[in-house]
Each structure stands twice: as structure tokens, then as C-alpha cells.
Design a protein around this motif. Structure first.
Motif, PDB file in Angstrom:
ATOM      1  N   TYR A 130       2.827 -13.051 -52.898  1.00  0.00           N
ATOM      2  CA  TYR A 130       3.351 -14.298 -53.470  1.00  0.00           C
ATOM      3  C   TYR A 130       4.708 -14.658 -52.847  1.00  0.00           C
ATOM      4  O   TYR A 130       4.950 -15.815 -52.467  1.00  0.00           O
ATOM      5  CB  TYR A 130       3.472 -14.149 -54.986  1.00  0.00           C
ATOM      6  CG  TYR A 130       4.260 -15.250 -55.663  1.00  0.00           C
ATOM      7  CD1 TYR A 130       3.711 -16.511 -55.829  1.00  0.00           C
ATOM      8  CD2 TYR A 130       5.556 -15.023 -56.118  1.00  0.00           C
ATOM      9  CE1 TYR A 130       4.445 -17.526 -56.437  1.00  0.00           C
ATOM     10  CE2 TYR A 130       6.283 -16.024 -56.727  1.00  0.00           C
ATOM     11  CZ  TYR A 130       5.717 -17.279 -56.882  1.00  0.00           C
ATOM     12  OH  TYR A 130       6.436 -18.290 -57.477  1.00  0.00           O
ATOM     13  N   LEU A 131       5.609 -13.684 -52.737  1.00  0.00           N
ATOM     14  CA  LEU A 131       6.908 -13.942 -52.115  1.00  0.00           C
ATOM     15  C   LEU A 131       6.758 -14.289 -50.636  1.00  0.00           C
ATOM     16  O   LEU A 131       7.464 -15.155 -50.110  1.00  0.00           O
ATOM     17  CB  LEU A 131       7.806 -12.715 -52.273  1.00  0.00           C
ATOM     18  CG  LEU A 131       8.296 -12.420 -53.696  1.00  0.00           C
ATOM     19  CD1 LEU A 131       9.004 -11.079 -53.753  1.00  0.00           C
ATOM     20  CD2 LEU A 131       9.210 -13.528 -54.197  1.00  0.00           C
ATOM     21  N   HIS A 132       5.821 -13.616 -49.982  1.00  0.00           N
ATOM     22  CA  HIS A 132       5.541 -13.925 -48.574  1.00  0.00           C
ATOM     23  C   HIS A 132       5.064 -15.376 -48.435  1.00  0.00           C
ATOM     24  O   HIS A 132       5.461 -16.096 -47.505  1.00  0.00           O
ATOM     25  CB  HIS A 132       4.478 -12.955 -48.052  1.00  0.00           C
ATOM     26  CG  HIS A 132       4.487 -12.808 -46.572  1.00  0.00           C
ATOM     27  ND1 HIS A 132       4.271 -11.612 -45.931  1.00  0.00           N
ATOM     28  CD2 HIS A 132       4.684 -13.717 -45.581  1.00  0.00           C
ATOM     29  CE1 HIS A 132       4.344 -11.784 -44.625  1.00  0.00           C
ATOM     30  NE2 HIS A 132       4.575 -13.056 -44.390  1.00  0.00           N
ATOM     31  N   LEU A 133       4.232 -15.817 -49.377  1.00  0.00           N
ATOM     32  CA  LEU A 133       3.722 -17.191 -49.353  1.00  0.00           C
ATOM     33  C   LEU A 133       4.843 -18.198 -49.581  1.00  0.00           C
ATOM     34  O   LEU A 133       4.878 -19.267 -48.938  1.00  0.00           O
ATOM     35  CB  LEU A 133       2.642 -17.345 -50.429  1.00  0.00           C
ATOM     36  CG  LEU A 133       1.868 -18.666 -50.471  1.00  0.00           C
ATOM     37  CD1 LEU A 133       1.134 -18.913 -49.173  1.00  0.00           C
ATOM     38  CD2 LEU A 133       0.885 -18.657 -51.640  1.00  0.00           C
ATOM     39  N   LEU A 134       5.784 -17.881 -50.477  1.00  0.00           N
ATOM     40  CA  LEU A 134       6.930 -18.774 -50.698  1.00  0.00           C
ATOM     41  C   LEU A 134       7.762 -18.934 -49.425  1.00  0.00           C
ATOM     42  O   LEU A 134       8.212 -20.037 -49.086  1.00  0.00           O
ATOM     43  CB  LEU A 134       7.810 -18.231 -51.825  1.00  0.00           C
ATOM     44  CG  LEU A 134       7.304 -18.391 -53.264  1.00  0.00           C
ATOM     45  CD1 LEU A 134       8.339 -17.819 -54.237  1.00  0.00           C
ATOM     46  CD2 LEU A 134       7.024 -19.844 -53.603  1.00  0.00           C
ATOM     47  N   VAL A 135       7.960 -17.836 -48.706  1.00  0.00           N
ATOM     48  CA  VAL A 135       8.727 -17.896 -47.458  1.00  0.00           C
ATOM     49  C   VAL A 135       7.998 -18.759 -46.433  1.00  0.00           C
ATOM     50  O   VAL A 135       8.615 -19.586 -45.745  1.00  0.00           O
ATOM     51  CB  VAL A 135       8.958 -16.474 -46.912  1.00  0.00           C
ATOM     52  CG1 VAL A 135       9.589 -16.526 -45.525  1.00  0.00           C
ATOM     53  CG2 VAL A 135       9.847 -15.687 -47.858  1.00  0.00           C
ATOM     54  N   LEU A 136       6.666 -18.612 -46.335  1.00  0.00           N
ATOM     55  CA  LEU A 136       5.893 -19.409 -45.379  1.00  0.00           C
ATOM     56  C   LEU A 136       5.970 -20.893 -45.713  1.00  0.00           C
ATOM     57  O   LEU A 136       6.148 -21.733 -44.816  1.00  0.00           O
ATOM     58  CB  LEU A 136       4.434 -18.931 -45.380  1.00  0.00           C
ATOM     59  CG  LEU A 136       3.459 -19.712 -44.495  1.00  0.00           C
ATOM     60  CD1 LEU A 136       3.939 -19.747 -43.047  1.00  0.00           C
ATOM     61  CD2 LEU A 136       2.063 -19.128 -44.591  1.00  0.00           C
ATOM     62  N   MET A 137       5.857 -21.232 -46.984  1.00  0.00           N
ATOM     63  CA  MET A 137       5.966 -22.636 -47.389  1.00  0.00           C
ATOM     64  C   MET A 137       7.336 -23.204 -47.009  1.00  0.00           C
ATOM     65  O   MET A 137       7.433 -24.339 -46.521  1.00  0.00           O
ATOM     66  CB  MET A 137       5.762 -22.764 -48.904  1.00  0.00           C
ATOM     67  CG  MET A 137       4.362 -22.520 -49.385  1.00  0.00           C
ATOM     68  SD  MET A 137       4.296 -22.679 -51.189  1.00  0.00           S
ATOM     69  CE  MET A 137       2.571 -22.330 -51.489  1.00  0.00           C
TER      70      MET A 137
END
Length: 496
Positions: A130-137
């Protein structure tokens, strides 16, 4: 002396105002940080609850509301969240921090949360992704596409290495932003084989949300490069999951509508595009609805129908659909000269929207409309006059077009070759034909399809819900008990 006192006072006032302004900025920054971290913490709780109870609806709620956090995210806030929720010995933590710009404020904040993260031995894989996805966004929003590609590659590798079913919804969102990163960097064709491999894996694992997202991503990939044959083969070989979300169904219907339009199957194309409009979110996704309406207008014109004027009056669609509105007017009036002028004027916009190929096909419809209007206006007219009115090159072209219109049933007329004229027959009452019945059947079929799709889209309670619902017998017993109790209380009141 008075002048110097005044200067000292003004300097003190300016210093006081500057200090107050700085305090306000610091307070607002701290408030934004507090709100962001609270939102992230709330999402963490939902993710942990989903992992604990094996219920995907909690993660689904997180993905629906992640848009608000995405708007607030900054490099500093993301670094604070990563330092707070990932343990210090995590390899993913160091990888994520390399994608974000470092500032002194975050270094100080990291020292504050170091004690909390030191005691945290591990965190769930879902929170890490989830945190990885926030960084990608955030990388995509800030247009750092090179970093976004590297970040998305690591994210997809992490999803591939784990086969937990609690990751299905998060992984499907990761695939979407993985494709988005390559699309924005102009390298969309490089990931086609990877997406096909993931689709096979999701099909074997019965990951229906992943299948829906990957099928749509592959269709988008093929259509981006105008590979309509491959897209059609993919549609014929796969089965789109019935349990997919409305957003994925909307995208799928849109891609199907584009494929069917290129195949000259305009009826199915128009039906798919209408379903895409109906499935799309009503209060958001303005860009998606805009492009779907553009294709729907062109396909409806190719069917020989005129779109409803209310579509072009919509506040959000008025400006984007202005070229298509003018095009509709030219087709409706059968004005070939104006049609050609509009195509030349808005050619770049039609090419950007990928509707130019379909619009070129409208030329024949404009000519048919012109022939129909001439047939209504004149009982007999020469082929030379028809050629002039339609701005055709020769009399032979006019004769061929009129003959084709008579054969297709567009007009009811006869060509007199000796005199070189077209003689119109008397207009037949349309209600004496089968056309009203066919139109009524089409509308009835459409309404039934809308009803069936609405029933399928409804959410039903889980089976465990019935355990908490009171049975009819239990309700009768409770009502009888309440009635007896009320009578006893009434009797006591009478005795008193």
C-alpha cells in the motif's frame, strides 16, 4: 527623536508580522501533516482488518478513498509515513526512500519516530505494498516518469512473488498504475508480454478482479497501437468476469465499442458505448465520459440516427463536443461542403481522439442524407442537378449513388435513363410498414438489458447476514410477550 521612535516601532511591527506569518505557516504545515498521517493510519487499520478477517471489502474501501490521500501527498509526508510504518531493517523501506526527495524537516521527524519504528519488528505485506502504491501515485502526479517506471517494476515484482488472496485487490491496482507509468513514458508496448503472463496467472488463481484489470489493460495496449485484430482475438478467447467492478465494466464496454465500430458492427458498438456511459461514475471520471460520448455520437451518426441535442448542452460536455455538434449539423442537413470543411478544420483533434477513421466513413452518410432530402423535395430531378447539389465530380457518380440509395431502401424512386432523371414515388405512410414495430422492439430489448445489468450490479448481503435476522416465529413470540406485558401493566394501573 520622534522620527527614530516611529522607525523603531514600524520595524518591530514588521518583525512581529513576519513571526506571526511564519507561525501560521508552521501551524498549517503541522495540521496538514497530522491529517495526512491520520488518514494513512486509518487505511492501515482497514487493511489489517481485511487481512485478519479475510474480507476484501475493507481493502476495497481503502482503494475507493485513496484519491483524497493522493492529493495531499508530498515527498516529506510520504517519507514520514514510510519511516513510521515500516521497520528500520526493511529492505523495501530503503528502496522507497530513494524515490523521494530528502529534506531537513524529514530528517528531524525521522529522529522523532525512530523509537516507534525500532520496536516494530515487522509489518504486513499488504501495508508495505500500500505504501509502495502511494509512492508510485505521487511519482506519476509529479511527472517523474523515470523513477515511476523503476518504482512500478519493483512493485509488480513484489506482487508476483506473493500469491496471497488478500493481495488481489491491491495487486490489480498495482497493475493499473504499472501500465499507466509506461503509457505516460511512451513505452506501453514493452509490457505487453508481462501483462499476458500475469493474466494467465490470475486466471489459474481465480483472481477475478486481477483478470478484469489485466484484460482491460491489454485491450488498451492493443488499441493504443491500432492492433484491432489482436484485440478482437483477445476478446474472443477470454471471458470477462461477471463479478468485476462497475469501473472495469465501463472500460471493457468502451473498448468493445471501439472494436465493433472498426468492424462495421455499429449496432453492437452503440449498445456497448451506451452501457459504458451508464456504468461510468456519475460525479467523476469526466475525461472518460467525454471520450465515450465522442465515440457514441460518431457511431450513432454512422447508424443513420441523429444524437439527442441534450447531450451537446451538458455543461461538462459542451466545449469538448463542439466539433462533433457541428459535424452532426452537417450530417443532418446533408451538406457535403460543410462536412469536408469541418473535417479539415478539426482533423488534428479527431486524430487525437482516434475518431478520424470513423468520421471519414460519415461522408457516405452525408451523401445519403442529401439524396433523401432531394427525393423528398423533388418529384422529378435530373442527375446533373443532383451532381451539382451534392458537389459530385460527374453525372455517372450521381447515378451510381442514387442507384445504391434505391437498392438500400434509403429512397423510393426510379431512375429514368432515357431522360436522365430520377422520379420519386409517392411517400408511403411509415405506420403501414414494420419500421415502428422494429423500433419498439429495439427499445424494449434495451430496457430489458438495462434491468438485467442493474440486477447483476446490485450488492447482496453475505450468507452470515441471515443469522442475525430475526425469524418470523421469533418476531411473533416477541410481539406476544410484549402484548402480555402491556396488559399486565394496564391491569396494575386499574388496581391502583
Amino acid at each position: 527623536m520622534a522620527g527614530s521612535d516611529t522607525k523603531d516601532k514600524s520595524q518591530e511591527d514588521n518583525q512581529k508580522e513576519n513571526s506571526e506569518t511564519k507561525d501560521e505557516v508552521i501551524d498549517s504545515r503541522q495540521e496538514e501533516e497530522r491529517i495526512f498521517l491520520e488518514d494513512v493510519q486509518e487505511h492501515m487499520k482497514y487493511i489489517e482488518r481485511s487481512v485478519r478477517t479475510m474480507e476484501s471489502r475493507y481493502i476495497s474501501r481503502v482503494l475507493r478513498t485513496v484519491k483524497g490521500i493522493r492529493k495531499k501527498a508530498t515527498d516529506n509526508l510520504l517519507r514520514i509515513a514510510i519511516n513510521k510504518h515500516l521497520p528500520t531493517d526493511s529492505s523495501s523501506k530503503n528502496q522507497l526512500l530513494t524515490f523521494l526527495d530528502e529534506s531537513m524537516e524529514v530528517v528531524e521527524e525521522s529522529d522523532k519516530v525512530a523509537a516507534d519504528t525500532h520496536h516494530k519488528k515487522s509489518c504486513s505485506l499488504e501495508i508495505e505494498i500500500y505504501l509502495h502504491l502511494l509512492v508510485l501515485m505521487h511519482l506519476l502526479d509529479s511527472k517523474r516518469f523515470d523513477k515511476a517506471i523503476n518504482c512500478s517494476d519493483l512493485l509488480v515484482e513484489k506482487c508476483e512473488a506473493n500469491s496471497k488472496h488478500t493481495l488481489d485487490l491491491l495487486a490489480s491496482k498495482c497493475y493499473y498504475y504499472y501500465s499507466r507509468a509506461y503509457e505516460l513514458s511512451g513505452q506501453l508496448g514493452d509490457i505487453r508480454s508481462k501483462l499476458l503472463g500475469r493474466l494467465r496467472t490470475c486466471t489459474v488463481r481465480h483472481d477475478e478482479e486481477g483478470q478484469a484489470v489485466l484484460i482491460n489493460l491489454l485491450l488498451q495496449n492493443y488499441l493504443h497501437y491500432n492492433l484491432y485484430d489482436q484485440a478482437n482475438k483477445l476478446v474472443s478467447k477470454v471471458t470477462f468476469p461477471e463479478s468485476a467492478s462497475n469501473n472495469e465494466w465501463a472500460r471493457h464496454f468502451f473498448y468493445l465499442g471501439r472494436i465493433r465500430a472498426i468492424e462495421l458492427n455499429y449496432s453492437d458498438s452503440h449498445q456497448h458505448l451506451l452501457q459504458a456511459i451508464r456504468k461510468a461514475p456519475q460525479t467523476s471520471a469526466a475525461g472518460f465520459k467525454e471520450i465515450v460520448h465522442k465515440f457514441a455520437v460518431v457511431v450513432q451518426l454512422l447508424l443513420g440516427d441523429i444524437p439527442d441535442r441534450s447531450i451537446f448542452r451538458d455543461r461538462t460536455l459542451r466545449r469538448p463536443l463542439l466539433p462533433y455538434f457541428k459535424l452532426t449539423q452537417a450530417v443532418r442537413n446533408g451538406d457535403l461542403a460543410r462536412f469536408n470543411a469541418l473535417v479539415d478544420k478539426f482533423k488534428s483533434r479527431f486524430l487525437a481522439n482516434k475518431t478520424y477513421t470513423l468520421i471519414i466513413r460519415l461522408r457516405h452518410n452525408v451523401i445519403k442524407t442529401g439524396v433523401r432530402m432531394i427525393n423528398i423535395s423533388y418529384s422529378s430531378i435530373s442527375l446533373e442537378d443532383i451532381s451539382k447539389k451534392l458537389q459530385l465530380d460527374s453525372r455517372e457518380d450521381a447515378e451510381y449513388i442514387v442507384a445504391k440509395a434505391i437498392k438500400d431502401g434509403v429512397i423510393d424512386a426510379v431512375i429514368n435513363h432515357e431522360s436522365g432523371t430520377v422520379d420519386s414515388k409517392e411517400n408511403v405512410d411509415i405506420y403501414s410498414t414494420n419500421q415502428p414495430q422494429e423500433v419498439f422492439n429495439q427499445r424494449t430489448t434495451f430496457c430489458l438489458q438495462v434491468y438485467n445489468q442493474s440486477v447483476k450490479a446490485m450488492r447482496y448481503p453475505r450468507k452470515t447476514y441471515s443469522d442475525d435476522v430475526e425469524s418470523a416465529e421469533g418476531r411473533r413470540e416477541r410481539e406476544q410477550h410484549d402484548l402480555e406485558l402491556a396488559k399486565e401493566m394496564a391491569d396494575k394501573d386499574d388496581d391502583f
